[in-house]
Design a protein around this motif. Structure first.
Motif, PDB file in Angstrom:
ATOM      1  N   THR A  80       0.842  -1.198   0.000  1.00 29.10           N
ATOM      2  CA  THR A  80       0.000   0.000   0.000  1.00 29.10           C
ATOM      3  C   THR A  80       0.880   1.252   0.000  1.00 29.10           C
ATOM      4  O   THR A  80       1.671   1.472   0.911  1.00 29.10           O
ATOM      5  N   LEU A  81       0.722   2.042  -1.048  1.00 27.68           N
ATOM      6  CA  LEU A  81       1.527   3.261  -1.214  1.00 27.68           C
ATOM      7  C   LEU A  81       0.823   4.467  -0.607  1.00 27.68           C
ATOM      8  O   LEU A  81      -0.418   4.514  -0.547  1.00 27.68           O
ATOM      9  N   PRO A  82       1.578   5.468  -0.198  1.00 28.45           N
ATOM     10  CA  PRO A  82       0.949   6.731   0.216  1.00 28.45           C
ATOM     11  C   PRO A  82       0.159   7.302  -0.971  1.00 28.45           C
ATOM     12  O   PRO A  82       0.526   7.074  -2.128  1.00 28.45           O
ATOM     13  N   GLU A  83      -0.898   8.048  -0.679  1.00 29.93           N
ATOM     14  CA  GLU A  83      -1.761   8.580  -1.748  1.00 29.93           C
ATOM     15  C   GLU A  83      -1.007   9.386  -2.787  1.00 29.93           C
ATOM     16  O   GLU A  83      -1.373   9.399  -3.947  1.00 29.93           O
ATOM     17  N   SER A  84       0.045  10.066  -2.407  1.00 27.73           N
ATOM     18  CA  SER A  84       0.754  10.949  -3.328  1.00 27.73           C
ATOM     19  C   SER A  84       1.846  10.244  -4.135  1.00 27.73           C
ATOM     20  O   SER A  84       2.552  10.876  -4.900  1.00 27.73           O
ATOM     21  N   VAL A  85       1.968   8.936  -3.972  1.00 20.45           N
ATOM     22  CA  VAL A  85       2.994   8.155  -4.670  1.00 20.45           C
ATOM     23  C   VAL A  85       2.313   7.093  -5.511  1.00 20.45           C
ATOM     24  O   VAL A  85       1.305   6.507  -5.094  1.00 20.45           O
ATOM     25  N   ALA A 117       5.483  12.326  -4.951  1.00 22.58           N
ATOM     26  CA  ALA A 117       4.519  13.380  -4.641  1.00 22.58           C
ATOM     27  C   ALA A 117       4.832  14.691  -5.344  1.00 22.58           C
ATOM     28  O   ALA A 117       3.924  15.416  -5.761  1.00 22.58           O
ATOM     29  N   ASP A 118       6.108  15.003  -5.527  1.00 19.44           N
ATOM     30  CA  ASP A 118       6.488  16.259  -6.169  1.00 19.44           C
ATOM     31  C   ASP A 118       6.450  16.182  -7.692  1.00 19.44           C
ATOM     32  O   ASP A 118       6.825  17.122  -8.383  1.00 19.44           O
ATOM     33  N   GLY A 119       5.999  15.019  -8.240  1.00 18.29           N
ATOM     34  CA  GLY A 119       5.896  14.853  -9.682  1.00 18.29           C
ATOM     35  C   GLY A 119       7.130  14.248 -10.330  1.00 18.29           C
ATOM     36  O   GLY A 119       7.100  13.865 -11.497  1.00 18.29           O
TER      37      GLY A 119
END
Length: 150
Positions: A80-85, A117-119
């Motif tokens: 399970t990845l963080p939402e932003s990854v 997360a930063d793109g």
């Protein structure tokens, strides 16, 4: 002389085309290859339910630089990845698959790309070994170990 050169050229080029070695019933090899491809798709789709379904009930994973993780809950937490990854690319490249009854081993290389997360994106690759087990007519991963290569 011309025949000898042609023969060795054909022999060399054919060995490049058949670097993978698969041993066992074709239907089992095909299902393992399909399940491995589906696993990569589930990783990219962040489909955690289907990632878990790719493993046996008593599966164990051996992530790089970590303890052995056992059971569905630990495996789910790992994947399970963080939402932003997200994983934008994941591919398994088997070198050899050998079916032995209701178990099989598969080893090769993997590659992928993580979108942060930063793109920004980072690519990675490594080697893996999977022990597959046939459960209720389906090939699932029982032991899954991998680590990176540079």
């Amino acid at each position: 002389m011309k025949f000898t050169t042609t023969f060795f050229l054909l022999l060399f080029s054919s060995s490049l085309c058949f670097a993978q070695e698969y041993m066992g019933p074709k239907k089992d090899i095909d299902q393992i290859l399909k399940n491995a491809k589906n696993f990569s798709e589930h990783i990219v789709d962040s489909d955690y339910e289907m990632i878990l379904d790719s493993y046996t009930a008593d599966a164990k994973i051996f992530p790089n630089n970590m303890e052995i993780l056992t059971g569905k809950e630990a495996i789910l937490k790992y994947w399970t990845l963080p939402e932003s990854v997200s994983i934008s690319h994941h591919k398994l490249i088997p070198e050899e698959i050998k079916v032995i009854g209701v178990e099989a081993y598969d080893y090769g290389y993997y590659e992928g790309t993580t979108k942060k997360a930063d793109g920004s994106e980072s690519s990675w690759k490594g080697k893996y070994v999977v022990i597959w087990r046939k459960e209720e007519g389906q090939w699932k991963m029982y032991l899954d170990i991998w680590n990176g290569v540079r």
